[in-house]
Design a protein around this motif. Structure first.
Motif, PDB file in Angstrom:
ATOM      1  N   PHE A 218      33.884 -58.564 -16.588  1.00  0.00           N
ATOM      2  CA  PHE A 218      33.869 -59.347 -17.828  1.00  0.00           C
ATOM      3  C   PHE A 218      34.928 -58.879 -18.818  1.00  0.00           C
ATOM      4  CE2 PHE A 218      32.422 -59.768 -22.266  1.00  0.00           C
ATOM      5  CZ  PHE A 218      32.376 -61.148 -22.365  1.00  0.00           C
ATOM      6  N   GLY A 219      35.119 -57.569 -18.957  1.00  0.00           N
ATOM      7  CA  GLY A 219      36.001 -57.045 -19.988  1.00  0.00           C
ATOM      8  C   GLY A 219      37.431 -57.533 -19.871  1.00  0.00           C
ATOM      9  N   VAL A 220      38.001 -57.477 -18.668  1.00  0.00           N
ATOM     10  CA  VAL A 220      39.395 -57.890 -18.482  1.00  0.00           C
ATOM     11  C   VAL A 220      39.561 -59.399 -18.669  1.00  0.00           C
ATOM     12  CG1 VAL A 220      41.323 -57.988 -16.851  1.00  0.00           C
ATOM     13  CG2 VAL A 220      39.931 -55.913 -17.024  1.00  0.00           C
ATOM     14  N   PRO A 221      38.770 -60.264 -17.995  1.00  0.00           N
ATOM     15  CA  PRO A 221      38.934 -61.704 -18.237  1.00  0.00           C
ATOM     16  C   PRO A 221      38.649 -62.119 -19.677  1.00  0.00           C
ATOM     17  CG  PRO A 221      37.699 -61.324 -16.222  1.00  0.00           C
ATOM     18  CD  PRO A 221      37.788 -60.001 -16.921  1.00  0.00           C
ATOM     19  N   ALA A 222      37.751 -61.397 -20.357  1.00  0.00           N
ATOM     20  CA  ALA A 222      37.445 -61.758 -21.743  1.00  0.00           C
ATOM     21  C   ALA A 222      38.622 -61.467 -22.661  1.00  0.00           C
ATOM     22  CB  ALA A 222      36.200 -61.005 -22.214  1.00  0.00           C
ATOM     23  N   LEU A 223      39.246 -60.293 -22.500  1.00  0.00           N
ATOM     24  CA  LEU A 223      40.336 -59.904 -23.394  1.00  0.00           C
ATOM     25  C   LEU A 223      41.669 -60.540 -23.006  1.00  0.00           C
ATOM     26  CD1 LEU A 223      39.464 -56.134 -23.921  1.00  0.00           C
ATOM     27  CD2 LEU A 223      39.389 -57.946 -25.640  1.00  0.00           C
ATOM     28  N   LEU A 224      41.851 -60.864 -21.738  1.00  0.00           N
ATOM     29  CA  LEU A 224      43.107 -61.471 -21.293  1.00  0.00           C
ATOM     30  C   LEU A 224      42.982 -62.968 -21.030  1.00  0.00           C
ATOM     31  CD1 LEU A 224      44.390 -58.775 -18.740  1.00  0.00           C
ATOM     32  CD2 LEU A 224      44.882 -58.966 -21.170  1.00  0.00           C
ATOM     33  N   GLY A 225      41.814 -63.380 -20.516  1.00  0.00           N
ATOM     34  CA  GLY A 225      41.659 -64.767 -20.123  1.00  0.00           C
ATOM     35  C   GLY A 225      41.325 -65.705 -21.260  1.00  0.00           C
ATOM     36  N   ILE A 226      40.470 -65.288 -22.183  1.00  0.00           N
ATOM     37  CA  ILE A 226      40.093 -66.177 -23.297  1.00  0.00           C
ATOM     38  C   ILE A 226      41.300 -66.516 -24.167  1.00  0.00           C
ATOM     39  CG2 ILE A 226      38.703 -66.346 -25.399  1.00  0.00           C
ATOM     40  CD1 ILE A 226      36.476 -64.878 -23.959  1.00  0.00           C
ATOM     41  N   PRO A 227      42.150 -65.531 -24.565  1.00  0.00           N
ATOM     42  CA  PRO A 227      43.350 -65.914 -25.322  1.00  0.00           C
ATOM     43  C   PRO A 227      44.309 -66.778 -24.517  1.00  0.00           C
ATOM     44  CG  PRO A 227      42.897 -63.570 -25.562  1.00  0.00           C
ATOM     45  CD  PRO A 227      42.012 -64.073 -24.474  1.00  0.00           C
ATOM     46  N   GLY A 228      44.359 -66.589 -23.206  1.00  0.00           N
ATOM     47  CA  GLY A 228      45.248 -67.388 -22.362  1.00  0.00           C
ATOM     48  C   GLY A 228      44.611 -68.656 -21.844  1.00  0.00           C
ATOM     49  N   ARG A 229      43.385 -68.966 -22.287  1.00  0.00           N
ATOM     50  CA  ARG A 229      42.643 -70.163 -21.875  1.00  0.00           C
ATOM     51  C   ARG A 229      42.488 -70.235 -20.355  1.00  0.00           C
ATOM     52  NH1 ARG A 229      44.539 -75.028 -26.002  1.00  0.00           N
ATOM     53  NH2 ARG A 229      44.026 -73.885 -27.924  1.00  0.00           N
ATOM     54  N   ILE A 230      42.182 -69.104 -19.771  1.00  0.00           N
ATOM     55  CA  ILE A 230      41.919 -69.026 -18.344  1.00  0.00           C
ATOM     56  C   ILE A 230      40.433 -68.746 -18.186  1.00  0.00           C
ATOM     57  CG2 ILE A 230      42.375 -67.753 -16.217  1.00  0.00           C
ATOM     58  CD1 ILE A 230      45.133 -67.094 -17.525  1.00  0.00           C
ATOM     59  N   SER A 231      39.747 -69.645 -17.545  1.00  0.00           N
ATOM     60  CA  SER A 231      38.293 -69.561 -17.444  1.00  0.00           C
ATOM     61  C   SER A 231      37.884 -68.952 -16.112  1.00  0.00           C
ATOM     62  CB  SER A 231      37.673 -70.953 -17.585  1.00  0.00           C
ATOM     63  OG  SER A 231      36.264 -70.900 -17.490  1.00  0.00           O
ATOM     64  N   VAL A 232      36.927 -68.029 -16.159  1.00  0.00           N
ATOM     65  CA  VAL A 232      36.267 -67.500 -14.967  1.00  0.00           C
ATOM     66  C   VAL A 232      34.762 -67.598 -15.209  1.00  0.00           C
ATOM     67  CG1 VAL A 232      38.181 -65.953 -14.374  1.00  0.00           C
ATOM     68  CG2 VAL A 232      36.307 -65.111 -15.801  1.00  0.00           C
ATOM     69  N   LEU A 233      33.976 -67.362 -14.190  1.00  0.00           N
ATOM     70  CA  LEU A 233      32.534 -67.582 -14.312  1.00  0.00           C
ATOM     71  C   LEU A 233      31.890 -66.645 -15.330  1.00  0.00           C
ATOM     72  CD1 LEU A 233      31.565 -68.179 -10.569  1.00  0.00           C
ATOM     73  CD2 LEU A 233      31.565 -69.853 -12.422  1.00  0.00           C
ATOM     74  N   THR A 234      32.325 -65.383 -15.387  1.00  0.00           N
ATOM     75  CA  THR A 234      31.690 -64.452 -16.327  1.00  0.00           C
ATOM     76  C   THR A 234      31.942 -64.858 -17.770  1.00  0.00           C
ATOM     77  OG1 THR A 234      33.628 -63.016 -16.103  1.00  0.00           O
ATOM     78  CG2 THR A 234      31.704 -62.478 -14.768  1.00  0.00           C
ATOM     79  N   THR A 235      33.161 -65.266 -18.089  1.00  0.00           N
ATOM     80  CA  THR A 235      33.456 -65.669 -19.471  1.00  0.00           C
ATOM     81  C   THR A 235      32.852 -67.035 -19.786  1.00  0.00           C
ATOM     82  OG1 THR A 235      35.616 -66.549 -18.759  1.00  0.00           O
ATOM     83  CG2 THR A 235      35.556 -64.308 -19.614  1.00  0.00           C
ATOM     84  N   LEU A 236      32.736 -67.910 -18.785  1.00  0.00           N
ATOM     85  CA  LEU A 236      32.100 -69.207 -19.028  1.00  0.00           C
ATOM     86  C   LEU A 236      30.627 -69.015 -19.374  1.00  0.00           C
ATOM     87  CD1 LEU A 236      32.268 -72.291 -19.048  1.00  0.00           C
ATOM     88  CD2 LEU A 236      31.773 -72.260 -16.588  1.00  0.00           C
ATOM     89  N   ILE A 237      29.954 -68.107 -18.676  1.00  0.00           N
ATOM     90  CA  ILE A 237      28.551 -67.803 -18.999  1.00  0.00           C
ATOM     91  C   ILE A 237      28.447 -67.273 -20.425  1.00  0.00           C
ATOM     92  CG2 ILE A 237      26.648 -66.223 -18.473  1.00  0.00           C
ATOM     93  CD1 ILE A 237      27.476 -66.443 -15.530  1.00  0.00           C
TER      94      ILE A 237
END
Length: 561
Positions: A218-237
């Motif tokens: 969760f930590g990496v996709p949240a800090l890198l993916g949310i600003p880059g508008r890249i969705s994964v299942l953990t951040t979508l939840i």
């Protein structure tokens, strides 16, 4: 020696252990499964699950999860295998120090590593900008991409592959290699015909473990993916629960169940690899080259310094600046950000909460693991086997899934007392207890296997009660393993984010939550300062563990030979 059947006191202890595991693990996972299978708005069975799985946002997040996890596994395999071969087979003077640095991405919290890489590759990088290699001001950080997420997660999970491959290489008998050399087999044939078949199952198993860790990260996709508008299942939840709260429980339960099934499939494949493909090895001295490799050692130092220390150096330099964009000079650096975060009441509360959670989790887990291991040794009991599998589940499946199960299980008031623990510190305690128990149970159970059952039998003969046999006979033999488990839990739970991100509430913040919140609101220098402080605590624990290494079981600390 045959172990006698359970006595009355032991049956009571088994019942208490079952109640503990049922409360912390079985009930939350059952509620998660039931919520995912509920009917949709049209009343059709499995309607909600089908509508959620076929929605555009879910398919986008699932694609992002598979892309980032798949690419990160490639990074982990390349780095982990290369480093494991170098560390295990070459005679290096600084093997212990190199091993610790290689394992550092696994020791340092996920959100801290992500934040460190953000600061290293950002337009205001305190290291790359003075050298002219930083992106142009105003441009997007290159890590805010699928490739960036995969790179950081691949480096973070690389130690999982390294540990798996290194274990296989350390079991490589020197006799096999020497016999091949005597017969005139070329080094290339030795590598492809002897070493590769032995190591390949561990490579595959390490890659599957890295994949399991990546899909639950969760930590990496949240800090890198949310600003880059890249969705994964953990951040979508996370975003669904933040946006809609418990009203979206059915939808996010389906997403969480999808993650759990993906993780279960990966672990199932790993078990097949290790049980059906792994090569059995004869006992013998492990192989190690007698040649010194000074040039390779220098190259290894350069690699591990870049992977482990350079991002943390950028994080530290950012924490010393008053604001992002200020050039780093003698007159601009200072400790103002450290002072500011320590004066922040929420941060101080987060430190206290995290230390309390880690401590309670570590010592409660020991109190559960010791009697469980005692009862399981030498006995073929179906209930204990079921409980053993159930205990492993919260560690194997993604933390987001565990968090959601806790919300669904404890949202309603508890029976008898009529009080809900949702939104309180109690739900965090329960989640931590479920998640981290395997870290203590595994080393304790392994140590218990070597215990002499005749000692316990002698205690029975002289009339020693159950409590006295556990405390006076069983405990001294497994105490070093229990200490190793406590250290692992403290180091892991102190900066936990994946569970806390969904379960925290005002007044119940944790260190991981505060780092994420400060970065999310744009206060990067304060987030860097807090991340540095929390990482320092982890290093203090690692140093204490290293000092205690002499009394710990061999292999308890993966960076120690």
């Amino acid at each position: 020696m045959r172990v006698p059947a359970f006595s009355g006191g032991e049956r009571l202890l088994v019942s208490l252990l079952f109640l503990y595991v049922a409360t912390t693990t079985l009930w939350p996972l059952a509620r998660l499964f039931a919520s995912a299978l509920q009917s949709g708005e049209d009343g059709a069975a499995l309607g909600l699950m089908l509508s959620t799985l076929t929605s555009r946002s879910t398919l986008r997040a699932l694609t992002g999860t598979l892309q980032t996890a798949g690419l990160s596994v490639i990074v982990s395999l390349v780095l982990g295998v290369a480093l494991a071969f170098a560390i295990s087979l070459l005679r290096l003077k600084s093997r212990t120090a190199l091993t610790f640095l290689i394992l550092m991405p696994l020791i340092v919290p996920s959100q801290t590593m992500a934040l460190a890489w953000i600061e290293l590759f950002g337009a205001n990088s305190p290291i790359l900008k003075p050298l002219g290699f930083a992106p142009q001001p105003g441009t997007t950080n290159p890590l805010y991409s699928i490739g960036g997420i995969a790179l950081v997660m691949g480096i973070e999970h690389m130690p999982l592959v390294f540990i798996a491959v290194r274990s296989a290489l350390r079991a490589l008998p020197a006799d096999l290699v020497e016999a091949a050399r005597i017969l005139g087999v070329s080094p290339r044939r030795i590598g492809t015909g002897i070493v590769l078949p032995i190591v390949m199952p561990s490579v595959l198993a390490g890659g599957l473990i890295a994949f399991t860790a990546a899909i639950g990260n969760f930590g990496v996709p949240a800090l890198l993916g949310i600003p880059g508008r890249i969705s994964v299942l953990t951040t979508l939840i996370y975003q669904r629960l933040n946006g809609f709260g418990p009203a979206a429980a059915g939808q996010v339960a389906t997403l969480a169940l999808t993650l759990a099934l993906m993780a279960a499939l990966a672990i199932f494949l790993r078990n097949i690899v290790m049980t059906r493909i792994a090569v059995p090895l004869p006992a013998g001295a492990p192989f190690m080259s007698q040649r010194q490799a000074p040039l390779v050692e220098v190259l290894l130092w350069c690699m591990v310094l870049f992977l482990s220390l350079l991002p943390l150096a950028a994080l530290m330099m950012t924490a010393l600046l008053p604001a992002i964009g200020v050039p780093i000079r003698i007159d601009t650096i200072g400790l103002e950000q450290f002072r500011a975060v320590l004066e922040n009441a929420a941060v101080r509360r987060a430190f206290g909460n995290s230390l309390m959670l880690a401590g309670v989790t570590a010592f409660t887990s020991v109190a559960v693991a010791i009697p469980f291991a005692y009862l399981a040794v030498g006995r073929s009991n179906t209930l204990l086997k079921v409980l053993d599998v159930a205990i492993e589940a919260p560690w194997v499946i993604p933390g987001t899934v565990v968090s959601l199960g806790m919300i669904l299980a404890f949202l309603q008031p508890l029976p008898l007392v009529g009080v809900s623990i949702y939104g309180t510190m109690a739900i965090l305690v329960v989640a931590y207890l479920a998640r981290f128990l395997p870290l203590v149970l595994r080393p304790v159970a392994a140590a218990a296997q070597s215990a002499d059952p005749s000692l316990d039998e002698a205690g029975r003969v002289v009339g020693a009660g159950l409590a006295r046999r556990i405390l006076s006979i069983f405990l001294p033999g497994i105490l070093p393993a229990a200490m190793a488990g406590v250290i692992l839990v403290l180091m892991t739970a102190l900066n936990e984010l994946t569970l806390s991100a969904l379960l925290w509430s005002s007044g119940n913040e944790t260190i991981g939550v505060m780092v994420f919140a400060l970065q999310y609101e744009g206060n990067s220098t304060a987030a860097a300062a807090l991340a540095v402080l929390s990482t320092f605590l982890v290093f203090v624990l690692a140093a204490a563990a290293t000092i205690l290494a002499r009394v710990l079981p061999r292999g308890a600390l993966p960076w120690m030979d």
